[in-house]
Design a protein around this motif. Structure first.
Motif, mmCIF file in Angstrom:
data_model
loop_
_atom_site.group_PDB
_atom_site.id
_atom_site.type_symbol
_atom_site.label_atom_id
_atom_site.label_comp_id
_atom_site.label_asym_id
_atom_site.label_seq_id
_atom_site.Cartn_x
_atom_site.Cartn_y
_atom_site.Cartn_z
ATOM 1 N N TYR A 210 0.837 -1.199 0.000
ATOM 2 C CA TYR A 210 0.000 0.000 0.000
ATOM 3 C C TYR A 210 0.872 1.249 0.000
ATOM 4 C CZ TYR A 210 -3.691 3.283 1.347
ATOM 5 O OH TYR A 210 -4.576 4.339 1.381
ATOM 6 N N PHE A 211 0.943 1.925 -1.153
ATOM 7 C CA PHE A 211 1.701 3.165 -1.309
ATOM 8 C C PHE A 211 0.784 4.333 -0.960
ATOM 9 C CE2 PHE A 211 3.554 -0.017 -3.990
ATOM 10 C CZ PHE A 211 4.923 0.198 -3.973
ATOM 11 N N SER A 212 1.148 5.067 0.086
ATOM 12 C CA SER A 212 0.263 6.115 0.580
ATOM 13 C C SER A 212 1.090 7.127 1.362
ATOM 14 C CB SER A 212 -0.826 5.495 1.460
ATOM 15 O OG SER A 212 -1.714 6.471 1.965
ATOM 16 N N ALA A 213 0.431 8.175 1.843
ATOM 17 C CA ALA A 213 1.113 9.201 2.627
ATOM 18 C C ALA A 213 0.105 9.935 3.497
ATOM 19 C CB ALA A 213 1.841 10.191 1.720
ATOM 20 N N HIS A 214 0.593 10.488 4.593
ATOM 21 C CA HIS A 214 -0.246 11.259 5.504
ATOM 22 C C HIS A 214 -0.653 12.576 4.849
ATOM 23 C CE1 HIS A 214 -1.905 12.512 9.288
ATOM 24 N NE2 HIS A 214 -1.145 13.592 9.322
ATOM 25 N N GLN A 215 -1.834 13.060 5.171
ATOM 26 C CA GLN A 215 -2.386 14.328 4.676
ATOM 27 C C GLN A 215 -2.591 14.348 3.164
ATOM 28 O OE1 GLN A 215 0.045 17.503 6.385
ATOM 29 N NE2 GLN A 215 -1.371 17.676 8.096
ATOM 30 N N CYS A 216 -2.676 13.177 2.564
ATOM 31 C CA CYS A 216 -3.097 13.058 1.169
ATOM 32 C C CYS A 216 -4.581 12.714 1.222
ATOM 33 C CB CYS A 216 -2.295 11.959 0.465
ATOM 34 S SG CYS A 216 -3.066 11.267 -1.010
ATOM 35 N N VAL A 217 -5.442 13.633 0.756
ATOM 36 C CA VAL A 217 -6.886 13.458 0.918
ATOM 37 C C VAL A 217 -7.398 12.158 0.281
ATOM 38 C CG1 VAL A 217 -9.151 14.444 0.411
ATOM 39 C CG2 VAL A 217 -7.284 15.929 1.176
ATOM 40 N N PRO A 218 -7.036 11.852 -0.973
ATOM 41 C CA PRO A 218 -7.484 10.564 -1.533
ATOM 42 C C PRO A 218 -6.983 9.374 -0.724
ATOM 43 C CG PRO A 218 -6.685 12.003 -3.271
ATOM 44 C CD PRO A 218 -6.307 12.644 -1.985
ATOM 45 N N CYS A 219 -5.763 9.495 -0.158
ATOM 46 C CA CYS A 219 -5.208 8.399 0.660
ATOM 47 C C CYS A 219 -6.037 8.196 1.923
ATOM 48 C CB CYS A 219 -3.758 8.692 1.030
ATOM 49 S SG CYS A 219 -2.628 8.766 -0.370
ATOM 50 N N MET A 220 -6.382 9.288 2.584
ATOM 51 C CA MET A 220 -7.149 9.177 3.827
ATOM 52 C C MET A 220 -8.500 8.514 3.572
ATOM 53 S SD MET A 220 -6.318 12.672 5.982
ATOM 54 C CE MET A 220 -6.633 13.835 4.659
ATOM 55 N N LYS A 221 -9.129 8.885 2.473
ATOM 56 C CA LYS A 221 -10.432 8.317 2.143
ATOM 57 C C LYS A 221 -10.324 6.830 1.826
ATOM 58 C CE LYS A 221 -14.451 9.173 -0.816
ATOM 59 N NZ LYS A 221 -15.030 10.041 -1.864
ATOM 60 N N PHE A 222 -9.317 6.467 1.033
ATOM 61 C CA PHE A 222 -9.174 5.064 0.647
ATOM 62 C C PHE A 222 -8.679 4.213 1.809
ATOM 63 C CE2 PHE A 222 -6.795 1.495 -1.273
ATOM 64 C CZ PHE A 222 -7.858 0.880 -1.931
ATOM 65 N N THR A 223 -7.837 4.775 2.672
ATOM 66 C CA THR A 223 -7.333 4.019 3.820
ATOM 67 C C THR A 223 -8.482 3.527 4.696
ATOM 68 O OG1 THR A 223 -5.212 5.183 3.873
ATOM 69 C CG2 THR A 223 -5.927 4.153 5.918
ATOM 70 N N ALA A 224 -9.482 4.383 4.908
ATOM 71 C CA ALA A 224 -10.633 3.993 5.730
ATOM 72 C C ALA A 224 -11.375 2.820 5.092
ATOM 73 C CB ALA A 224 -11.565 5.179 5.913
ATOM 74 N N LYS A 225 -11.571 2.876 3.788
ATOM 75 C CA LYS A 225 -12.253 1.780 3.097
ATOM 76 C C LYS A 225 -11.409 0.509 3.129
ATOM 77 C CE LYS A 225 -14.723 2.334 -0.599
ATOM 78 N NZ LYS A 225 -15.210 2.611 -1.976
ATOM 79 N N LEU A 226 -10.114 0.657 2.870
ATOM 80 C CA LEU A 226 -9.233 -0.509 2.858
ATOM 81 C C LEU A 226 -9.150 -1.153 4.237
ATOM 82 C CD1 LEU A 226 -7.314 -2.207 1.117
ATOM 83 C CD2 LEU A 226 -5.470 -0.624 1.715
ATOM 84 N N ALA A 227 -9.183 -0.341 5.280
ATOM 85 C CA ALA A 227 -9.126 -0.886 6.644
ATOM 86 C C ALA A 227 -10.350 -1.739 6.937
ATOM 87 C CB ALA A 227 -9.017 0.256 7.655
ATOM 88 N N ALA A 228 -11.524 -1.310 6.467
ATOM 89 C CA ALA A 228 -12.744 -2.092 6.680
ATOM 90 C C ALA A 228 -12.663 -3.426 5.935
ATOM 91 C CB ALA A 228 -13.956 -1.291 6.223
ATOM 92 N N ILE A 229 -12.128 -3.395 4.724
ATOM 93 C CA ILE A 229 -12.009 -4.616 3.928
ATOM 94 C C ILE A 229 -10.959 -5.541 4.527
ATOM 95 C CG2 ILE A 229 -11.210 -5.440 1.665
ATOM 96 C CD1 ILE A 229 -12.686 -2.904 0.561
ATOM 97 N N TYR A 230 -9.873 -4.960 5.003
ATOM 98 C CA TYR A 230 -8.824 -5.734 5.667
ATOM 99 C C TYR A 230 -9.395 -6.461 6.887
ATOM 100 C CZ TYR A 230 -4.440 -6.448 8.322
ATOM 101 O OH TYR A 230 -3.400 -6.965 9.040
ATOM 102 N N SER A 231 -10.179 -5.742 7.671
ATOM 103 C CA SER A 231 -10.797 -6.337 8.860
ATOM 104 C C SER A 231 -11.746 -7.465 8.471
ATOM 105 C CB SER A 231 -11.539 -5.264 9.647
ATOM 106 O OG SER A 231 -12.220 -5.810 10.752
ATOM 107 N N SER A 232 -12.509 -7.250 7.402
ATOM 108 C CA SER A 232 -13.445 -8.269 6.942
ATOM 109 C C SER A 232 -12.721 -9.532 6.503
ATOM 110 C CB SER A 232 -14.282 -7.718 5.777
ATOM 111 O OG SER A 232 -15.088 -8.734 5.216
ATOM 112 N N LEU A 233 -11.640 -9.379 5.748
ATOM 113 C CA LEU A 233 -10.888 -10.546 5.270
ATOM 114 C C LEU A 233 -10.188 -11.249 6.424
ATOM 115 C CD1 LEU A 233 -9.412 -9.057 1.963
ATOM 116 C CD2 LEU A 233 -11.189 -10.809 2.175
#
Length: 399
Positions: A210-233
């Protein structure tokens, strides 16, 4: 090179750069020895004409990549120079942008020269890096992609050099393993909070980089979604792990990013992250690259697959995505052929990839879509089928 006009007469690089002066980043003019155009800084060297603008984010992102390659080549004495051909709309923007660069530029006020160069090399998009030989012949019509992928190793940008680099890539991809991917950081572990997790423990699993960075708005939005999917898996006991590859410019940002993520992370060190980003040709963040249990790359398009299919995308293989697409095709038969949506004044019609649909950003949830959509052809308004049915204000039409 095909598609690029040949040089107009002789004179080498001087027949291309016919202006009377160039501007240094400090604003000082470097004068030619008139009447013949001659600049000691570029004469006899391979020259990259860099068409760019301060206002375009892709140029802003590419400039430091080019600057890093340029500095390495200068240190090697490789005989490479860059000249900025600005597409900025006003002088302050040009000067501000040029100050971020270590090379010369065509003067902002020399509109005739900039127009002539743009027309000569048929520049229709930026950033663009036209590479010229010392004799003025075109070596490469647009080497920006090569610099993104290979940095200074792309020099001298010839077809033979590109073929060697691509062949080397194919050898690396064919022998790729998870251990080799992470070996570039010189460490045999990744971080999990204050603990160190051996990379060997990830072998045999499906791993998302997962290539990402702090205070990147698209990253923050996708991180929340990815975290939910990660938890589900994880709840389904799937052999899936994610490793954060930090694109943060400062360690404080890295630490804040890690605090928002429930998965593993590479230790903070810019070089390994940059090497992995270059290896996978990462151009924007967030990006999710998925590596399979055998250590080979499954997809570099994990972000879009997560947006489209959520946790159902696992394990992200072509076979699984085909099954999901077939199921989507079947489910679409039960959707109304048209509907009214609260976000748009016109009726929306259902389309598929075969009937006018394609990659799009949903105007309701602002996430990636592909193929099936409700679309207003006249306005370009598109939404996911599910967004048309699941939001208050969506209603079936009469079509």
């Amino acid at each position: 090179m095909a598609g690029v006009a040949p040089p107009e007469g002789g004179g080498g690089i001087r027949s291309v750069l016919t202006m009377g002066s160039l501007v240094s980043p400090s604003g000082n003019e470097v004068l030619s020895q008139l009447p013949r155009v001659h600049f000691p800084e570029i004469d006899g060297k391979i020259v990259g004409l860099y068409f760019a603008a301060n206002w375009y984010p892709k140029c802003e992102a590419f400039t430091p990549v080019l600057a890093a390659a340029y500095q390495h080549l200068k240190e090697r004495g490789a005989g490479f120079e860059v000249v900025l051909v600005s597409c900025d709309e006003d002088r302050p923007s040009f000067e501000r942008f040029h100050r971020t660069m270590p090379w010369l530029a065509v003067p902002f006020g020399d509109l005739q020269c900039k127009k002539r160069l743009s027309e000569r090399f048929q520049v229709e998009g930026i950033p663009r890096l036209v590479v010229l030989a010392p004799d003025g012949e075109v070596i490469h019509p647009d080497a920006a992609d090569l610099v993104h992928r290979y940095g200074e190793r792309a020099f001298p940008f010839t077809a033979a050099r590109v073929a060697d680099l691509e062949a080397d890539d194919q050898r690396k991809y064919a022998s790729q393993t998870l251990e080799k991917l992470f070996s570039i950081n010189g460490k045999e572990y990744v971080n999990s909070g204050n603990k160190q997790v051996p990379i060997s423990s990830l072998v045999g699993k499906t791993v998302g980089l997962y290539f990402s960075a702090h205070q990147c708005v698209p990253c923050m939005k996708f991180t929340a979604k990815l975290a939910a999917i990660y938890s589900s898996l994880k709840g389904k006991a799937e052999d899936f792990e994610i490793v954060y590859v930090p694109m943060d410019k400062e360690e404080d940002g890295y630490l804040r990013s890690c605090s928002d993520m429930p998965w593993l992370a590479l230790p903070y060190d810019g070089a390994p992250s940059r090497e992995l980003a270059r290896y996978f040709d990462v151009r924007e963040i967030p990006t999710l690259v998925v590596v399979g249990p055998d250590g080979k790359t499954v997809t570099r398009d994990g972000r879009n697959l997560v947006n489209l299919y959520f946790d159902m995308a696992f394990p992200f293989t072509d076979a699984k995505i085909r099954l999901l697409q077939e199921a989507e095709d079947e489910a679409a038969k039960d959707y109304p052929q048209s509907l009214r949506h609260r976000g748009h004044r016109h009726e929306l019609n259902i389309v598929s990839e075969k009937s006018g649909g394609g990659p799009y950003i949903c105007c309701e949830c602002e996430e990636q879509g592909l193929g099936w959509a409700y679309q207003c052809i006249a306005c370009g308004y598109e939404i996911h089928l599910r967004c048309g049915q699941n939001t208050e204000g969506g209603s079936a039409g009469t079509g």
